[in-house]
Design a protein around this motif. Structure first.
Motif, PDB file in Angstrom:
ATOM      1  N   ILE A 144      33.059  49.699  31.299  1.00 10.76           N
ATOM      2  CA  ILE A 144      32.698  48.321  30.949  1.00 10.76           C
ATOM      3  C   ILE A 144      31.577  48.324  29.915  1.00 10.76           C
ATOM      4  CG2 ILE A 144      31.641  46.207  31.844  1.00 10.76           C
ATOM      5  CD1 ILE A 144      33.284  46.691  34.423  1.00 10.76           C
ATOM      6  N   GLU A 176      31.281  41.151  42.824  1.00 11.58           N
ATOM      7  CA  GLU A 176      30.425  42.090  42.122  1.00 11.58           C
ATOM      8  C   GLU A 176      31.065  43.462  42.126  1.00 11.58           C
ATOM      9  OE1 GLU A 176      26.367  42.398  43.227  1.00 11.58           O
ATOM     10  OE2 GLU A 176      26.137  40.242  43.441  1.00 11.58           O
ATOM     11  N   LEU A 177      30.849  44.169  41.061  1.00  9.64           N
ATOM     12  CA  LEU A 177      31.331  45.541  40.972  1.00  9.64           C
ATOM     13  C   LEU A 177      30.352  46.422  41.733  1.00  9.64           C
ATOM     14  CD1 LEU A 177      33.374  47.497  39.709  1.00  9.64           C
ATOM     15  CD2 LEU A 177      31.919  47.590  37.700  1.00  9.64           C
ATOM     16  N   SER A 228      31.935  46.915  26.169  1.00  9.10           N
ATOM     17  CA  SER A 228      31.000  45.869  25.730  1.00  9.10           C
ATOM     18  C   SER A 228      30.300  46.270  24.446  1.00  9.10           C
ATOM     19  CB  SER A 228      29.961  45.594  26.819  1.00  9.10           C
ATOM     20  OG  SER A 228      30.567  45.103  27.973  1.00  9.10           O
ATOM     21  N   ARG A 267      40.326  43.194  38.322  1.00  8.00           N
ATOM     22  CA  ARG A 267      39.519  41.973  38.329  1.00  8.00           C
ATOM     23  C   ARG A 267      38.441  42.001  37.251  1.00  8.00           C
ATOM     24  NH1 ARG A 267      38.922  41.756  44.823  1.00  8.00           N
ATOM     25  NH2 ARG A 267      41.056  41.149  45.230  1.00  8.00           N
ATOM     26  N   PHE A 268      38.034  43.209  36.861  1.00  9.03           N
ATOM     27  CA  PHE A 268      36.977  43.354  35.867  1.00  9.03           C
ATOM     28  C   PHE A 268      37.525  43.745  34.502  1.00  9.03           C
ATOM     29  CE2 PHE A 268      35.127  44.117  40.007  1.00  9.03           C
ATOM     30  CZ  PHE A 268      34.087  43.213  39.999  1.00  9.03           C
ATOM     31  N   ILE A 269      38.660  44.439  34.492  1.00 11.59           N
ATOM     32  CA  ILE A 269      39.305  44.833  33.240  1.00 11.59           C
ATOM     33  C   ILE A 269      40.741  44.324  33.315  1.00 11.59           C
ATOM     34  CG2 ILE A 269      39.897  46.762  31.730  1.00 11.59           C
ATOM     35  CD1 ILE A 269      37.631  48.295  33.203  1.00 11.59           C
ATOM     36  N   ASP A 277      41.366  46.085  42.335  1.00 11.50           N
ATOM     37  CA  ASP A 277      39.943  45.774  42.225  1.00 11.50           C
ATOM     38  C   ASP A 277      39.453  45.998  40.796  1.00 11.50           C
ATOM     39  OD1 ASP A 277      39.854  45.241  44.971  1.00 11.50           O
ATOM     40  OD2 ASP A 277      39.492  47.351  45.428  1.00 11.50           O
ATOM     41  N   HIS A 337      31.878  51.318  35.680  1.00  5.11           N
ATOM     42  CA  HIS A 337      30.655  50.788  35.047  1.00  5.11           C
ATOM     43  C   HIS A 337      30.503  51.338  33.636  1.00  5.11           C
ATOM     44  CE1 HIS A 337      28.441  48.408  37.997  1.00  5.11           C
ATOM     45  NE2 HIS A 337      28.907  49.234  38.938  1.00  5.11           N
TER      46      HIS A 337
END
Length: 113
Positions: A100, A46-47, A104, A60-62, A57, A97
């Motif tokens: 992202i 989780e972020l 999105s 992993r999300f971007i 880190d 956040h």
């Protein structure tokens, strides 16, 4: 095998696979992890809401390369980093956040067109 070859294999932690004695020697690259090491190296699922994230880190999300990321930072596409020390750079979790959410929204707006 000759005693000296066995000593060299032992010193360099090399082995020949038993099923193929003619195969080239391979180096053992990993060892079994202890439970303590396994729990320490868990993936970030989780972020976090607040705090700082290092590039690995964030990646992993971007999922972009480091050169693409730094180019985006220079061009203002990605958030500016925070210097925690002379050799440590991180990004605010809040900024990631926002990034992202922005990416999105852009993707959903492009999908509607």
């Amino acid at each position: 095998m000759d005693f000296f070859i066995l000593m060299i294999l032992h010193l360099f932690d090399c082995k020949k696979p038993p099923e193929a004695p003619w195969a080239p020697m391979t180096r053992i690259t990993h060892k079994e992890k202890t439970p303590m090491q396994a729990s320490h190296n868990t993936t970030l699922l989780e972020l976090p809401v607040t705090g700082f994230l290092r590039f690995k880190d964030v990646q992993r999300f971007i999922p972009v390369s480091s050169s693409t990321w730094w180019k985006g930072v220079r061009e203002g596409i990605y958030p500016q980093p925070v210097r925690l020390s002379t050799r440590t750079t991180a990004w605010r979790a809040e900024d990631i956040h926002k990034l992202i959410n922005r990416l999105s929204n852009q993707a959903s707006n492009q999908g509607r067109q």
